[in-house]
Design an enzyme around this catalytic site. Structure first.
Site, PDB file in Angstrom:
ATOM      1  N   ASP A   1      -9.253  -5.158  -5.398  1.00  0.00           N
ATOM      2  CA  ASP A   1      -8.657  -3.961  -4.805  1.00  0.00           C
ATOM      3  C   ASP A   1      -8.933  -2.741  -5.686  1.00  0.00           C
ATOM      4  O   ASP A   1      -8.774  -2.800  -6.908  1.00  0.00           O
ATOM      5  CB  ASP A   1      -7.149  -4.179  -4.645  1.00  0.00           C
ATOM      6  CG  ASP A   1      -6.429  -2.996  -4.028  1.00  0.00           C
ATOM      7  OD1 ASP A   1      -7.095  -2.124  -3.438  1.00  0.00           O
ATOM      8  OD2 ASP A   1      -5.192  -2.950  -4.138  1.00  0.00           O
TER       9      ASP A   1
ATOM     10  N   SER B   1       0.839  -1.196   0.000  1.00  0.00           N
ATOM     11  CA  SER B   1       0.000   0.000   0.000  1.00  0.00           C
ATOM     12  C   SER B   1       0.881   1.254   0.000  1.00  0.00           C
ATOM     13  O   SER B   1       1.705   1.427  -0.889  1.00  0.00           O
ATOM     14  CB  SER B   1      -0.958  -0.040   1.196  1.00  0.00           C
ATOM     15  OG  SER B   1      -1.897   1.006   1.139  1.00  0.00           O
TER      16      SER B   1
ATOM     17  N   HIS C   1      -7.913  -5.033  -0.838  1.00  0.00           N
ATOM     18  CA  HIS C   1      -6.653  -4.369  -0.541  1.00  0.00           C
ATOM     19  C   HIS C   1      -6.005  -4.939   0.721  1.00  0.00           C
ATOM     20  O   HIS C   1      -6.597  -4.940   1.794  1.00  0.00           O
ATOM     21  CB  HIS C   1      -6.918  -2.873  -0.382  1.00  0.00           C
ATOM     22  CG  HIS C   1      -5.706  -2.022  -0.367  1.00  0.00           C
ATOM     23  ND1 HIS C   1      -4.861  -1.898  -1.448  1.00  0.00           N
ATOM     24  CD2 HIS C   1      -5.175  -1.235   0.599  1.00  0.00           C
ATOM     25  CE1 HIS C   1      -3.883  -1.064  -1.167  1.00  0.00           C
ATOM     26  NE2 HIS C   1      -4.037  -0.649   0.088  1.00  0.00           N
TER      27      HIS C   1
END
Length: 328
Positions: free
Chosen positions: A255, A163, A287
């Site tokens: 995601d 991320s 995600h």
């Protein structure tokens, strides 16, 4: 005023109009385990920035800690959380790094950095760069941390992150090239990287208004001074000048940022960059879900893929890669 919510990103965090932030997850501290191995791995915390009271958590296979002079690949990891939540010491990242180190047989340094909104972008990037320079101060074997001096093989140095941490890794690799130290970086692992832009990356990326506004609001929390919004080159990244020879990108089918990750790969392949890129796509997952659910099959697949990437000592030729660089 203090009860009025400006940005509600539950179940991660809420930001109030007063400027106060309420972090709803990622705040639990998991102690290191320097004496009692977990999954065959010992760990400890070490200060790298006394000025800002920032530490790294170092993970080492127990068998290596007992050996004399055994050199291991070195993984420098940057946690995710949208630049706002999580730390290098949360149970999520402690478990993931312990498992990865056990699978890859490497030494890992998990970096903590100051977070937005108290310390908005570019502070997380600067802290991460300082941490990387601190790690590199051990190349001569005379750095402040003996586990790194004794066990790090700097010919096998990898940057990795998920991320926001994946975003950080990209920028560290490009900065390393600008500053002439890219030769020390063997590869970069970007797990569900946090990239975006005002325009969809390709015809396959679908966006609804709620999704678009949510991403824009979260970026504004992390980078309130950005004049270009989500087209800020820190978020809508430029892939030129990437300072490494190999890249692994992991994306998840469900995601929001999956198409951005695949678009990054496509741009990298068209850019003239002379390295090699691999893609791992996880179907039917959101995600960083595998990080939060470490006992799932997908979590194990990601750990094994990262371990394989680290252990790969011979660079694979481009002809061994199929569409989007997926290894055959």
């Amino acid at each position: 005023m203090d009860s009025e919510i400006d940005v509600d990103n539950s179940p991660a965090y809420r930001v109030y109009k007063s400027g106060r932030i309420e972090r709803l997850s990622g705040e639990t501290f998991k102690p290191p385990s320097p004496l009692t191995p977990e999954n065959g791995v010992v760990s400890k915390d070490t200060l790298f920035s006394p000025e800002h009271n920032l530490s790294v958590r170092i993970f080492l296979p127990e068998k290596a800690s007992a050996a004399t002079g055994e050199k291991l690949p070195l993984l420098v990891y940057f946690h995710g959380g949208g630049f706002v939540i999580e730390t290098a010491f949360s149970p999520t990242y402690h478990t993931f790094l312990t498992t990865t180190v056990a699978a890859a047989g490497c030494l890992a340094v998990s970096v903590d950095y100051r977070r937005a909104p108290e310390f908005p972008i570019p502070v997380p990037y600067e802290d991460s760069w300082d941490a990387l320079k601190w790690v590199l101060s051990h190349i001569s074997g005379a750095g402040p941390e003996q586990w790194i001096n004794k066990h790090a093989d700097f010919e096998k140095l990898f940057l990795a992150g998920d991320s926001a941490g994946g975003n950080i890794c990209h920028h560290l690799a490009t900065r390393a090239k600008r500053e002439g130290i890219d030769s020390v970086i063997s590869g970069v692992v970007l797990i569900h990287p946090y990239f975006w832009g005002k325009a969809p990356v390709d015809e396959f990326e679908t966006r609804d208004e709620r999704k678009r506004k949510g991403v824009e609001a979260r970026w504004r929390v992390a980078s309130p001074n950005s004049e270009e919004g989500v087209d800020d080159p820190l978020f809508n990244v430029d892939i030129s000048g990437l300072g490494c020879g190999r890249v692994l990108v992991v994306v998840a089918g469900d995601d929001t940022f999956a198409r951005q990750g695949l678009g990054y790969v496509a741009k990298l392949e068209k850019s003239g960059w002379e390295g090699e890129v691999e893609v791992m796509e996880i179907k039917d997952e959101g995600h960083v879900h595998h990080l939060k659910s470490p006992d799932t099959d997908n979590a194990r697949k990601v750990v094994n893929k990262v371990a394989e990437f680290i252990q790969k000592s011979v660079v694979t030729t481009a002809s061994d890669f199929g569409p989007h660089g997926v290894s055959q």
